[in-house]
Design a protein around this motif. Structure first.
Motif, PDB file in Angstrom:
ATOM      1  N   GLY A  91      36.773  46.720  29.059  1.00  0.00           N
ATOM      2  CA  GLY A  91      35.822  47.193  30.062  1.00  0.00           C
ATOM      3  C   GLY A  91      35.115  48.434  29.559  1.00  0.00           C
ATOM      4  O   GLY A  91      34.853  49.372  30.320  1.00  0.00           O
ATOM      5  N   SER A 146      32.098  50.756  31.146  1.00  0.00           N
ATOM      6  CA  SER A 146      32.202  51.620  32.325  1.00  0.00           C
ATOM      7  C   SER A 146      32.152  53.081  31.901  1.00  0.00           C
ATOM      8  O   SER A 146      32.513  53.434  30.769  1.00  0.00           O
ATOM      9  CB  SER A 146      33.486  51.339  33.099  1.00  0.00           C
ATOM     10  OG  SER A 146      34.592  51.978  32.495  1.00  0.00           O
ATOM     11  N   ASP A 153      36.034  39.109  28.041  1.00  0.00           N
ATOM     12  CA  ASP A 153      35.679  38.694  29.392  1.00  0.00           C
ATOM     13  C   ASP A 153      36.968  38.334  30.108  1.00  0.00           C
ATOM     14  O   ASP A 153      37.657  37.384  29.718  1.00  0.00           O
ATOM     15  CB  ASP A 153      34.735  37.489  29.350  1.00  0.00           C
ATOM     16  CG  ASP A 153      34.213  37.083  30.725  1.00  0.00           C
ATOM     17  OD1 ASP A 153      34.819  37.491  31.748  1.00  0.00           O
ATOM     18  OD2 ASP A 153      33.216  36.341  30.786  1.00  0.00           O
ATOM     19  N   ARG A 207      37.510  36.833  32.649  1.00  0.00           N
ATOM     20  CA  ARG A 207      37.494  35.485  33.221  1.00  0.00           C
ATOM     21  C   ARG A 207      37.484  34.389  32.162  1.00  0.00           C
ATOM     22  O   ARG A 207      37.469  33.209  32.505  1.00  0.00           O
ATOM     23  CB  ARG A 207      36.272  35.335  34.133  1.00  0.00           C
ATOM     24  CG  ARG A 207      36.196  36.388  35.226  1.00  0.00           C
ATOM     25  CD  ARG A 207      35.053  36.125  36.181  1.00  0.00           C
ATOM     26  NE  ARG A 207      34.821  37.276  37.063  1.00  0.00           N
ATOM     27  CZ  ARG A 207      33.990  37.279  38.089  1.00  0.00           C
ATOM     28  NH1 ARG A 207      33.300  36.176  38.379  1.00  0.00           N
ATOM     29  NH2 ARG A 207      33.836  38.366  38.827  1.00  0.00           N
ATOM     30  N   VAL A 259      39.007  47.458  33.307  1.00  0.00           N
ATOM     31  CA  VAL A 259      38.324  46.298  33.874  1.00  0.00           C
ATOM     32  C   VAL A 259      38.571  46.199  35.374  1.00  0.00           C
ATOM     33  O   VAL A 259      39.670  46.480  35.855  1.00  0.00           O
ATOM     34  CB  VAL A 259      38.810  45.006  33.181  1.00  0.00           C
ATOM     35  CG1 VAL A 259      38.078  43.792  33.726  1.00  0.00           C
ATOM     36  CG2 VAL A 259      38.619  45.111  31.676  1.00  0.00           C
ATOM     37  N   SER A 292      36.419  44.622  39.324  1.00  0.00           N
ATOM     38  CA  SER A 292      35.190  44.409  40.100  1.00  0.00           C
ATOM     39  C   SER A 292      35.520  44.559  41.579  1.00  0.00           C
ATOM     40  O   SER A 292      36.618  44.211  42.013  1.00  0.00           O
ATOM     41  CB  SER A 292      34.581  43.032  39.821  1.00  0.00           C
ATOM     42  OG  SER A 292      35.460  41.986  40.179  1.00  0.00           O
ATOM     43  N   PRO A 307      33.475  43.691  44.892  1.00  0.00           N
ATOM     44  CA  PRO A 307      32.409  43.284  45.798  1.00  0.00           C
ATOM     45  C   PRO A 307      32.629  43.916  47.173  1.00  0.00           C
ATOM     46  O   PRO A 307      33.773  44.179  47.568  1.00  0.00           O
ATOM     47  CB  PRO A 307      32.570  41.760  45.888  1.00  0.00           C
ATOM     48  CG  PRO A 307      33.419  41.381  44.725  1.00  0.00           C
ATOM     49  CD  PRO A 307      34.302  42.555  44.459  1.00  0.00           C
ATOM     50  N   THR A 363      37.288  38.691  41.875  1.00  0.00           N
ATOM     51  CA  THR A 363      37.846  40.036  42.056  1.00  0.00           C
ATOM     52  C   THR A 363      39.266  40.116  41.504  1.00  0.00           C
ATOM     53  O   THR A 363      39.616  41.063  40.789  1.00  0.00           O
ATOM     54  CB  THR A 363      37.850  40.410  43.545  1.00  0.00           C
ATOM     55  OG1 THR A 363      36.530  40.310  44.068  1.00  0.00           O
ATOM     56  CG2 THR A 363      38.373  41.821  43.762  1.00  0.00           C
ATOM     57  N   ASP A 383      39.187  39.723  37.577  1.00  0.00           N
ATOM     58  CA  ASP A 383      38.715  40.926  36.877  1.00  0.00           C
ATOM     59  C   ASP A 383      39.698  42.083  36.993  1.00  0.00           C
ATOM     60  O   ASP A 383      39.929  42.814  36.023  1.00  0.00           O
ATOM     61  CB  ASP A 383      37.364  41.382  37.447  1.00  0.00           C
ATOM     62  CG  ASP A 383      36.241  40.418  37.133  1.00  0.00           C
ATOM     63  OD1 ASP A 383      36.373  39.627  36.181  1.00  0.00           O
ATOM     64  OD2 ASP A 383      35.224  40.447  37.855  1.00  0.00           O
ATOM     65  N   SER A 384      40.254  42.257  38.173  1.00  0.00           N
ATOM     66  CA  SER A 384      41.025  43.467  38.469  1.00  0.00           C
ATOM     67  C   SER A 384      42.515  43.340  38.184  1.00  0.00           C
ATOM     68  O   SER A 384      43.215  44.361  38.136  1.00  0.00           O
ATOM     69  CB  SER A 384      40.821  43.854  39.947  1.00  0.00           C
ATOM     70  OG  SER A 384      39.450  44.007  40.236  1.00  0.00           O
ATOM     71  N   TYR A 436      40.061  43.954  47.078  1.00  0.00           N
ATOM     72  CA  TYR A 436      40.119  44.741  45.848  1.00  0.00           C
ATOM     73  C   TYR A 436      41.430  45.522  45.790  1.00  0.00           C
ATOM     74  O   TYR A 436      42.102  45.557  44.753  1.00  0.00           O
ATOM     75  CB  TYR A 436      38.934  45.701  45.791  1.00  0.00           C
ATOM     76  CG  TYR A 436      38.998  46.713  44.676  1.00  0.00           C
ATOM     77  CD1 TYR A 436      38.756  46.342  43.360  1.00  0.00           C
ATOM     78  CD2 TYR A 436      39.298  48.053  44.946  1.00  0.00           C
ATOM     79  CE1 TYR A 436      38.808  47.281  42.328  1.00  0.00           C
ATOM     80  CE2 TYR A 436      39.348  48.996  43.917  1.00  0.00           C
ATOM     81  CZ  TYR A 436      39.104  48.601  42.629  1.00  0.00           C
ATOM     82  OH  TYR A 436      39.162  49.524  41.610  1.00  0.00           O
ATOM     83  N   MET A 489      30.524  51.426  40.070  1.00  0.00           N
ATOM     84  CA  MET A 489      31.247  50.712  41.108  1.00  0.00           C
ATOM     85  C   MET A 489      31.182  51.430  42.459  1.00  0.00           C
ATOM     86  O   MET A 489      31.266  50.798  43.516  1.00  0.00           O
ATOM     87  CB  MET A 489      32.720  50.518  40.692  1.00  0.00           C
ATOM     88  CG  MET A 489      33.533  49.659  41.644  1.00  0.00           C
ATOM     89  SD  MET A 489      35.255  49.448  41.114  1.00  0.00           S
ATOM     90  CE  MET A 489      35.040  48.360  39.704  1.00  0.00           C
TER      91      MET A 489
END
Length: 256
Positions: A21, A24, A71, A73, A98, A100, A102, A117, A120-121, A162, A199
């Motif tokens: 990540g 960031s 990645d 994912r 890493v 995300s 939303p 979510t 990624d997290s 999250y 974020m």
């Protein structure tokens, strides 16, 4: 660049940091810090153009860095990183930035966003670290930094999906710390409060916002002192202590 990795100059310490990540702002600040101390830095993420610019800038400063695809994912991006660091001598470390987040109301409207979510997290980084753990164990040293969030300490109405992903990641890191300690490795769990990053832009109710550089400094100190769990800035430990101890019958009526 491959030869530069297998034959690092004498001015570089026998230490490599994988930064997951790496686009960031927190990751950039931490990468710059460890690179300035002589470590080889592998900048890993999805935006290769951004990562290449960062690596080029670091090399222009006399530091040693390379960009590589990651990645959370896409597990097919994991093995090339493991293969690359396996060619490097010395201690292998990893820092996971890493994640995300939303908006919760977007998830309420489209529950399918939960999958990304969590991947990624939590799930993606954990799967990568499972592959890296044997490398650290074989070398008898190495540190993993896992960046979670204070959001994982208690489910709140504004970001409980999250938060639950970060809570799961924190539990995973605790178990990984138990495992790697037996082989000479270490795991630092980092729980930042509000940090000035992409974020958190436009998120309402922000207060006591820290700079990425402050967080990077706290992480670096925690690595050197072999801390297990840190909150950054430090006062979030006490804020979350209070929040965790609010009785549920009161907490469920609060909007914090």
């Amino acid at each position: 660049m491959k030869d530069n990795m297998t034959n690092l100059p004498d001015t570089v310490t026998d230490e490599t940091w994988i930064i997951l990540g790496a686009t960031s702002s927190m990751a950039r600040a931490f990468a710059r810090k460890v690179a300035s101390e002589g470590a080889f830095v592998l900048l890993a993420g999805r935006d290769m153009e951004d990562l290449e610019r960062s690596a080029t800038d670091m090399r222009a400063r006399g530091q040693h860095a390379e960009a590589i695809k990651f990645d959370a994912r896409n597990p097919k991006t994991f093995d090339p990183i493991i293969d690359r660091v396996s060619e490097v001598v010395g201690v292998i470390n990893a820092a996971v930035f890493v994640g995300s987040m939303p908006p919760q109301d977007a998830i309420d409207e489209d529950p399918s966003l939960i999958d990304g979510t969590v991947m990624d997290s939590y799930a993606g980084p954990a799967r990568f670290l499972q592959k890296l753990a044997p490398v650290i164990e074989a070398r008898g040293a190495g540190t993993v930094v896992g960046v979670g969030s204070v959001a994982g300490d208690r489910g709140r109405i504004g970001n409980y999906v999250y938060g639950s992903a970060k809570a799961g990641f924190a539990t995973y890191l605790s178990g990984l710390r138990n495992r790697l300690t037996r082989a000479g490795g270490h795991v630092v769990t980092v729980k930042p409060g509000f940090v000035d990053t992409a974020m958190t832009w436009d998120v309402e109710g922000m207060f006591l916002v820290a700079t990425p550089e402050k967080v990077a400094g706290d992480i670096s100190n925690a690595v050197k002192k072999k801390k297990n769990v840190i909150y950054t800035p430090f006062f979030w430990r006490y804020i979350m202590l209070i929040i965790r101890h609010i009785p549920e019958f009161i907490f469920k009526k609060m909007s914090i």
